[in-house]
Scaffold this active site. Sequence first.
Site, PDB file in Angstrom:
ATOM      1  N   ASN A  46       5.705   5.273   3.322  1.00  0.00           N
ATOM      2  CA  ASN A  46       4.318   4.835   3.313  1.00  0.00           C
ATOM      3  C   ASN A  46       3.740   4.955   1.903  1.00  0.00           C
ATOM      4  OD1 ASN A  46       4.487   7.693   3.924  1.00  0.00           O
ATOM      5  ND2 ASN A  46       2.338   7.692   4.523  1.00  0.00           N
ATOM      6  N   GLU A  48      -0.037   4.822   0.354  1.00  0.00           N
ATOM      7  CA  GLU A  48      -1.471   4.762   0.635  1.00  0.00           C
ATOM      8  C   GLU A  48      -2.241   4.200  -0.552  1.00  0.00           C
ATOM      9  OE1 GLU A  48      -1.683   8.519   3.731  1.00  0.00           O
ATOM     10  OE2 GLU A  48      -2.589   8.760   1.763  1.00  0.00           O
ATOM     11  N   GLU A  59       7.714   1.570   7.802  1.00  0.00           N
ATOM     12  CA  GLU A  59       8.484   0.535   8.495  1.00  0.00           C
ATOM     13  C   GLU A  59       8.333  -0.810   7.804  1.00  0.00           C
ATOM     14  OE1 GLU A  59       6.767   3.360  11.676  1.00  0.00           O
ATOM     15  OE2 GLU A  59       6.142   2.511   9.773  1.00  0.00           O
TER      16      GLU A  59
END
Length: 137
Positions: A46, A48, A59
Amino acid sequence: MPDHAAHADLKKAALAVRENAYAPYSNFPVGAALRTPEGEVFTGCNVENVAYPEGTCAEAGAIAAMVATGGREVAEIFVIADAPHPVTPCGGCRQKLAEFTRAEARIVMSTLEGRELVMTMAELLPGAFNTTHLERT
């Protein structure tokens, strides 16, 4: 009971890429590793952004890495996070996964402590929006 040996390499790859996650706001790093039917492994973490909706899920990153090399199908994916229960992909990532998987594809979700939840894509996203919805009668 999950077959840990069958996805040990994906777990290792997801754990490693999780270390590269950029999660300064949520402090919730996530790693994902997927395998294509040909055996190629792609990873994502991930990323951010201070403008929260502009971040990228692990994903989605793994899928983008696969597509960037010409891949078009995910046979299995392993997602790992530091949580008390296995973390399922968000709704958007479920739809992204549905785009590149068959109904029987394995989705493995894990905690750092090794608690796992294994589902097929059909179980994870029943009633997925797909190309049949675009057909005209």
